[in-house]
Design a protein around this motif. Structure first.
Motif, PDB file in Angstrom:
ATOM      1  N   ALA A 147     -13.594 -27.696 -16.874  1.00  0.00           N
ATOM      2  CA  ALA A 147     -13.245 -28.161 -15.527  1.00  0.00           C
ATOM      3  C   ALA A 147     -14.480 -28.298 -14.649  1.00  0.00           C
ATOM      4  O   ALA A 147     -14.578 -29.233 -13.837  1.00  0.00           O
ATOM      5  CB  ALA A 147     -12.238 -27.202 -14.899  1.00  0.00           C
TER       6      ALA A 147
ATOM      7  N   CYS B 205      -8.391 -27.534 -12.581  1.00  0.00           N
ATOM      8  CA  CYS B 205      -8.574 -28.670 -11.676  1.00  0.00           C
ATOM      9  C   CYS B 205      -7.571 -28.623 -10.530  1.00  0.00           C
ATOM     10  O   CYS B 205      -7.917 -28.904  -9.371  1.00  0.00           O
ATOM     11  CB  CYS B 205      -8.418 -29.977 -12.455  1.00  0.00           C
ATOM     12  SG  CYS B 205      -9.731 -30.317 -13.649  1.00  0.00           S
TER      13      CYS B 205
ATOM     14  N   ASN C 255     -13.627 -31.129 -11.713  1.00  0.00           N
ATOM     15  CA  ASN C 255     -12.235 -30.962 -11.285  1.00  0.00           C
ATOM     16  C   ASN C 255     -11.447 -32.270 -11.312  1.00  0.00           C
ATOM     17  O   ASN C 255     -10.559 -32.496 -10.482  1.00  0.00           O
ATOM     18  CB  ASN C 255     -12.177 -30.342  -9.887  1.00  0.00           C
ATOM     19  CG  ASN C 255     -12.837 -28.984  -9.845  1.00  0.00           C
ATOM     20  OD1 ASN C 255     -12.701 -28.181 -10.763  1.00  0.00           O
ATOM     21  ND2 ASN C 255     -13.585 -28.708  -8.785  1.00  0.00           N
ATOM     22  N   ARG C 256     -11.758 -33.140 -12.270  1.00  0.00           N
ATOM     23  CA  ARG C 256     -11.005 -34.382 -12.464  1.00  0.00           C
ATOM     24  C   ARG C 256     -10.303 -34.307 -13.812  1.00  0.00           C
ATOM     25  O   ARG C 256     -10.951 -34.290 -14.858  1.00  0.00           O
ATOM     26  CB  ARG C 256     -11.934 -35.591 -12.389  1.00  0.00           C
ATOM     27  CG  ARG C 256     -12.445 -35.871 -10.977  1.00  0.00           C
ATOM     28  CD  ARG C 256     -13.506 -36.931 -10.951  1.00  0.00           C
ATOM     29  NE  ARG C 256     -14.758 -36.459 -11.525  1.00  0.00           N
ATOM     30  CZ  ARG C 256     -15.875 -37.165 -11.575  1.00  0.00           C
ATOM     31  NH1 ARG C 256     -15.899 -38.388 -11.068  1.00  0.00           N
ATOM     32  NH2 ARG C 256     -16.969 -36.671 -12.118  1.00  0.00           N
TER      33      ARG C 256
END
Length: 394
Positions: A311, A93, A316-317
């Motif tokens: 991810a 991420c 991507n958090r």
């Protein structure tokens, strides 16, 4: 107006703004609906594959449940698998937020395990201090291995995804050689009857403990490390100046450069940081009960690849990666029980792939649909749409 009323008004305004952020827009509802549809399609496709291979969907689901969530032993195994998955995902991420795509986590996990094993077997330190040093060394090893790709990009313009991927195979060969040398090697008799190269076992002081005892759920310290890392990275990316620079670099490198961001240095650092998280995951696999506390060429066991998928699904958090990593850990822990139903284990990987597609595809499809609608010419209200030649003829 009193101070109490001012405070109350500010609180109401803050609550309204918070609820407005929670309310999804039109694209949000479309994404959620399309995700639900694709999840149903993925479930149906998985069930169909099980039937075609001679398995039973209900028996397979029961086997996964038994091996992962049915009792305290299953929960312990699932939580042990969650920690390294989450660490790899958090690193991915960070890297993706900066617009740099690291796909060599599998090799970085191995290098982290290699450096951690060397430190754990070579240093004579008391108790918990040795565990800390092993984990730090593993993180440094994974970060240094990923930083080599940043150096190759800077000096020779080598593509980062390509270099990180190819260095994974180099890491496998390096670890295979290392466990075959006298300074790490011990002949461990494998279940197949073939001697599998492995390092000496780590001393007792270099092994990570936990809380709880059988038959209760055993909470490993590695899980708490991963949760703290996910929460810390989420706060740094969204609430710090450095995180703002990282996100700006990922959105528009040219703008970031004009605002004073050192693009090459920051991108290389995020790549090294991603490798450090993967290396820490390798150290965790080495010192926690999830493995044999020995370094082997198969130490990574696809944790690097699966963490990258976590991810992707989490978009991507880091905080969203927590429940997603738990889902993937359930599939890993329960997949070992599938052989009892006669279903090949590789079908678990197929189910993972379908889940990834179901979560990753909807935003792309919604964005494509929105762009196509925006590109479609529409008639302007109040204007004639009769062709010019027709009007001239009239």
């Amino acid at each position: 107006m009193s101070a109490a009323s001012l405070t109350q008004g500010d609180g109401d305004d803050l609550a309204r703004r918070f609820l407005a952020q929670l309310r999804p827009g039109r694209d949000g509802w479309m994404t959620a609906g399309l995700t639900a549809v694709l999840l149903a399609v993925a479930a149906g496709a998985s069930a169909l594959l099980l039937v075609l291979t001679g398995g039973s969907p209900s028996a397979s689901a029961e086997a996964i449940w038994t091996g992962s969530l049915a009792d305290a032993t299953g929960w312990t195994t699932t939580l042990l698998n969650t920690a390294p998955l989450l660490l790899v995902a958090v690193g991915a991420c960070v890297c993706a937020s900066a617009g740099t795509f690291n796909i060599g986590q599998e090799g970085q996990v191995l290098i982290g395990g290699l450096v951690g094993a060397w430190v754990g077997l070579r240093l004579a330190m008391p108790g918990p201090m040795l565990v800390v040093v092993v984990l730090v060394a593993a993180a440094v090893g994974g970060g240094a291995w990923a930083a080599l790709s940043a150096v190759m990009l800077r000096l020779r313009g080598v593509n980062v995804p390509v270099s990180t991927l190819l260095m994974t195979f180099l890491a496998i060969q390096l670890v295979t050689f290392a466990v075959s040398t006298p300074w790490l090697q011990e002949s461990a008799q494998g279940s197949s009857g073939i001697a599998d190269a492995a390092s000496n076992p780590l001393p007792a002081g270099a092994r990570l403990g936990g809380f709880g005892q059988y038959p209760s759920v055993q909470w490993n310290i590695g899980l708490f490390i991963a949760l703290v890392a996910a929460a810390g990275v989420a706060v740094v990316l969204t609430r710090s100046r450095w995180g703002f620079r990282v996100r700006m670099l990922g959105l528009n490198p040219l703008t970031a450069k004009h605002t004073g961001v050192r693009v090459a240095a920051l991108g290389g650092f995020t790549l090294a940081l991603s490798g450090a998280f993967a290396g820490l995951a390798g150290g965790l696999l080495l010192v926690s009960p999830v493995g044999t506390n020995r370094l082997q060429a198969g130490l990574s066991d696809n944790f690097g690849w699966d963490g990258l998928l976590v991810a992707l699904v989490a978009r991507n958090r880091p905080l969203v990666a927590i429940p997603v990593s738990l889902v993937f850990a359930v599939l890993r822990a329960g997949g070992d029980f599938l052989s009892a139903t006669g279903v090949p284990y590789y079908l678990v990987d197929v189910v993972k792939a379908l889940l990834v597609l179901a979560f990753v595809a909807p935003p792309v499809l919604v964005d494509l649909f929105r762009r196509r609608r925006g590109a479609t010419p529409q008639a302007t209200p109040g204007l004639s749409v009769v062709p010019t030649k027709v009007k001239a003829a009239a």
